[in-house]
Motif scaffolding. Structure first.
Motif, PDB file in Angstrom:
ATOM      1  N   ALA A 151       1.202  -1.063   0.177  1.00  0.00           N
ATOM      2  CA  ALA A 151      -0.058   0.039   0.027  1.00  0.00           C
ATOM      3  C   ALA A 151       0.375   0.958  -0.001  1.00  0.00           C
ATOM      4  O   ALA A 151       0.474   2.286  -0.531  1.00  0.00           O
ATOM      5  N   ASN A 152       2.267   1.030   0.601  1.00  0.00           N
ATOM      6  CA  ASN A 152       2.763   2.539   0.641  1.00  0.00           C
ATOM      7  C   ASN A 152       3.945   2.470  -1.029  1.00  0.00           C
ATOM      8  O   ASN A 152       4.960   3.424  -1.047  1.00  0.00           O
ATOM      9  N   GLY A 153       3.890   1.577  -1.596  1.00  0.00           N
ATOM     10  CA  GLY A 153       3.985   1.747  -3.045  1.00  0.00           C
ATOM     11  C   GLY A 153       6.082   0.751  -3.094  1.00  0.00           C
ATOM     12  O   GLY A 153       6.425   1.308  -4.228  1.00  0.00           O
ATOM     13  N   LYS A 154       5.891   0.480  -1.923  1.00  0.00           N
ATOM     14  CA  LYS A 154       7.364  -0.099  -1.705  1.00  0.00           C
ATOM     15  C   LYS A 154       7.250  -1.905  -2.231  1.00  0.00           C
ATOM     16  O   LYS A 154       6.126  -2.246  -2.191  1.00  0.00           O
ATOM     17  N   ILE A 155       8.660  -2.245  -2.689  1.00  0.00           N
ATOM     18  CA  ILE A 155       8.078  -3.186  -2.683  1.00  0.00           C
ATOM     19  C   ILE A 155       7.583  -5.015  -1.992  1.00  0.00           C
ATOM     20  O   ILE A 155       8.114  -4.342  -0.780  1.00  0.00           O
ATOM     21  N   ASP A 156       6.490  -5.622  -2.066  1.00  0.00           N
ATOM     22  CA  ASP A 156       6.694  -5.932  -0.921  1.00  0.00           C
ATOM     23  C   ASP A 156       6.596  -7.515  -0.502  1.00  0.00           C
ATOM     24  O   ASP A 156       6.861  -8.695  -1.267  1.00  0.00           O
ATOM     25  N   LYS A 157       7.712  -7.940   0.264  1.00  0.00           N
ATOM     26  CA  LYS A 157       8.846  -8.967  -0.031  1.00  0.00           C
ATOM     27  C   LYS A 157       7.500 -10.130   0.932  1.00  0.00           C
ATOM     28  O   LYS A 157       8.494 -11.398   0.176  1.00  0.00           O
ATOM     29  N   TYR A 158       5.938 -10.362   1.121  1.00  0.00           N
ATOM     30  CA  TYR A 158       5.327 -10.874   1.127  1.00  0.00           C
ATOM     31  C   TYR A 158       5.129 -11.528   0.211  1.00  0.00           C
ATOM     32  O   TYR A 158       4.856 -13.240   0.135  1.00  0.00           O
ATOM     33  N   GLN A 159       4.772 -11.087  -0.275  1.00  0.00           N
ATOM     34  CA  GLN A 159       4.268 -11.388  -1.709  1.00  0.00           C
ATOM     35  C   GLN A 159       5.167 -11.781  -2.764  1.00  0.00           C
ATOM     36  O   GLN A 159       5.365 -13.471  -3.393  1.00  0.00           O
ATOM     37  N   LEU A 160       6.382 -11.607  -2.215  1.00  0.00           N
ATOM     38  CA  LEU A 160       7.788 -12.274  -3.194  1.00  0.00           C
ATOM     39  C   LEU A 160       8.309 -13.923  -2.599  1.00  0.00           C
ATOM     40  O   LEU A 160       8.037 -14.604  -3.208  1.00  0.00           O
ATOM     41  N   GLN A 161       7.754 -13.589  -1.234  1.00  0.00           N
ATOM     42  CA  GLN A 161       7.968 -15.123  -0.552  1.00  0.00           C
ATOM     43  C   GLN A 161       6.792 -15.907  -1.189  1.00  0.00           C
ATOM     44  O   GLN A 161       7.596 -16.946  -1.039  1.00  0.00           O
TER      45      GLN A 161
END
Length: 82
Positions: free
Chosen positions: A52-62
């Motif tokens: 939501a903050n426009g940062k890369i979502d590491k949880y989705q990457l995992q």
């Protein structure tokens, strides 16, 4: 991204966007990085998942990484060499 496999060993995974295929990217990395910095898993994505903050979502990457790993583990060999 550092990840851990099912037996507890750590490995390096990389995600990228762009037109290079995995072989060309791995060849480039082997020519420019020490061997211990070469990712074990390289995943090409159409776009990086963002939170939501426009940062890369590491949880989705995992999540993508675990699906990729499951796909590779359940994939049946195509040729006798595999």
């Amino acid at each position: 991204m550092n990840s851990t496999n099912s037996n507890g060993s750590k490995y390096l995974a990389s995600f990228y966007t762009g037109y290079l295929n995995e072989f060309d990217l791995r060849t480039f990395l082997k020519g420019n990085l020490p061997a211990n910095f070469i990712p074990s898993v390289i995943v090409r994505l159409p776009d990086m998942p963002l939170n939501a903050n426009g940062k890369i979502d590491k949880y989705q990457l995992q999540s993508i990484l675990s699906k990729e790993r499951d796909t590779k583990l359940t994939k049946k060999p195509v040729t006798w060499l595999q």
